[in-house]
Design a protein around this motif. Sequence first.
Motif, PDB file in Angstrom:
ATOM      1  N   ASN A  40       0.818  -1.216   0.000  1.00 15.81           N
ATOM      2  CA  ASN A  40       0.000   0.000   0.000  1.00 15.81           C
ATOM      3  C   ASN A  40       0.858   1.275   0.000  1.00 15.81           C
ATOM      4  N   CYS A  41       1.736   1.374  -0.966  1.00 20.42           N
ATOM      5  CA  CYS A  41       2.603   2.556  -1.065  1.00 20.42           C
ATOM      6  C   CYS A  41       1.768   3.796  -1.391  1.00 20.42           C
ATOM      7  N   THR A  42       0.622   3.599  -2.010  1.00 21.72           N
ATOM      8  CA  THR A  42      -0.204   4.727  -2.448  1.00 21.72           C
ATOM      9  C   THR A  42      -0.617   5.628  -1.290  1.00 21.72           C
ATOM     10  N   VAL A  67       3.979  15.519  12.961  1.00 25.82           N
ATOM     11  CA  VAL A  67       3.428  15.192  11.643  1.00 25.82           C
ATOM     12  C   VAL A  67       4.578  14.923  10.671  1.00 25.82           C
ATOM     13  N   PHE A  68       4.502  13.764  10.022  1.00 21.43           N
ATOM     14  CA  PHE A  68       5.473  13.430   8.976  1.00 21.43           C
ATOM     15  C   PHE A  68       4.730  13.473   7.640  1.00 21.43           C
ATOM     16  N   PHE A  69       5.410  13.949   6.618  1.00 22.92           N
ATOM     17  CA  PHE A  69       4.787  13.988   5.299  1.00 22.92           C
ATOM     18  C   PHE A  69       5.421  12.931   4.406  1.00 22.92           C
ATOM     19  N   GLY A  70       4.574  12.091   3.810  1.00 21.08           N
ATOM     20  CA  GLY A  70       5.096  11.123   2.853  1.00 21.08           C
ATOM     21  C   GLY A  70       5.770  11.881   1.723  1.00 21.08           C
ATOM     22  N   GLY A  80      11.677  13.612  -6.886  1.00 22.48           N
ATOM     23  CA  GLY A  80      11.369  12.225  -6.552  1.00 22.48           C
ATOM     24  C   GLY A  80      12.626  11.387  -6.470  1.00 22.48           C
ATOM     25  N   ILE A  81      12.507  10.120  -6.874  1.00 19.12           N
ATOM     26  CA  ILE A  81      13.638   9.192  -6.732  1.00 19.12           C
ATOM     27  C   ILE A  81      14.165   8.751  -8.103  1.00 19.12           C
ATOM     28  N   GLY A  82      13.939   9.604  -9.113  1.00 21.68           N
ATOM     29  CA  GLY A  82      14.309   9.252 -10.492  1.00 21.68           C
ATOM     30  C   GLY A  82      15.775   8.957 -10.707  1.00 21.68           C
ATOM     31  N   ARG A  83      16.627   9.505  -9.861  1.00 20.22           N
ATOM     32  CA  ARG A  83      18.060   9.263 -10.066  1.00 20.22           C
ATOM     33  C   ARG A  83      18.563   8.065  -9.269  1.00 20.22           C
ATOM     34  N   TRP A  84      17.673   7.448  -8.515  1.00 22.74           N
ATOM     35  CA  TRP A  84      18.118   6.337  -7.662  1.00 22.74           C
ATOM     36  C   TRP A  84      18.434   5.097  -8.487  1.00 22.74           C
ATOM     37  N   SER A  85      19.501   4.403  -8.086  1.00 20.64           N
ATOM     38  CA  SER A  85      19.794   3.084  -8.651  1.00 20.64           C
ATOM     39  C   SER A  85      18.936   2.053  -7.916  1.00 20.64           C
TER      40      SER A  85
END
Length: 296
Positions: A40-42, A67-70, A80-85
């Motif tokens: 449930n990552c959504t 409060v933490f923000f996803g 985002g995480i576009g550069r992640w390997s």
Amino acid sequence: MNFPGAAVALLAAAFGFSAPAARAESGDPARGEIVFAAGNCTSCHTDLKNKGPLLAGGRPLQTPFGVFFGPNITRDPVHGIGRWSDDDFVRAMRKGLSPRGEAYFPAFPYPAFTGLTDQDLRDLKAYIFTLPPVPQPNKPHQASFPFNLRLGAAVWKLIYFREGPMVPDPERDAAWNRGRYLVEAAGHCGECHTQRDRLGGLKRAMWMAGSADGAEGKPAPNITPDKDTGIGNWKESDLVYFLETATLPDGDVAGGLMAEVIRYGTGRLSAEDRKAIAAYLRTLKPVVNKIQKAAK
Ligand code: HEC
Ligand code: HEC
């Protein structure tokens, strides 16, 4: 110079498509879609309330520590995480460490996701990388001292965190092991359905026996097979049906966070996987613990 290539790049730029920042290295997105639902990552990574774009972050998560923000986990290379390997992704989920080596706060349920297999994690990343990138900046967390410090998270990990992956129990059959994997690792059911101590660590002796102030301060019921205070009186088929439709045996419908878990999570799994979850829950140790229902 390659003119058709340049023209395509220009067109892509004009229409706002960014060049793929990272390849899906070795994962299978079709398998990853199942892991994505199971985890449930959504819910936590999408501002559902304001109909925000999928996985672009901004969802507030109320905890006793603030409060933490996803964050944005789309493949956008900047926000985002576009550069992640693949390795960056596996490290985050398995070890709770960012690519820069900083500890994540356990509002991100990596203490459960650490149990996922390497292959499932790679498949999951491959699936996420098929979804559209969204250039939306992250919101800073609003937690209180010392829970706002990455160093605090690192100390928390030393006390509570046990690194996976989960090892199948050879004494049990494949369905039980699948159920355990879906409940304890991917589904992170214990993160809401188990009481926490003052530092936010899960109380193992009360595993799945409910929490009066679960996520967002709402009670999460006891889901051990205790007959009086848990769900020991539910038939396995009740549970399977609930995990698909959110309908309780008495005809009532689950609300709040559980509705999200079912809508974006268990409701999208195969009937066989829901059955494995239900069968596994019935083998948990029954724990007596009465949780008052939330007022509606
Ligand atoms: C209960 C809420 C919750 C769920 C469910 C959840 N996450 Fe998160 N996730 C978070 C929070 C909160 C953070 C930020 C942690 C921090 O800043 O230390 C986070 C951080 C991350 C990060 C690091 C992002 C970055 O920019 O460093 C990744 C990657 C991630 N999550 C992936 C996932 C995936 C994949 C799933 C589904 C399998 C998932 N999360 C499910 C709450 C959640
Ligand atoms: C984000 C928090 C959260 C997670 C994760 C979560 N639950 Fe729940 N669950 C709840 C809450 C809150 C309720 C109560 C809903 C209500 O009262 O409307 C609930 C209700 C239930 C119930 C109904 C019990 C009863 O007596 O009414 C079952 C069964 C259940 N959850 C199973 C699961 C399973 C299995 C998982 C993992 C796949 C899971 N939950 C993950 C928060 C969560």
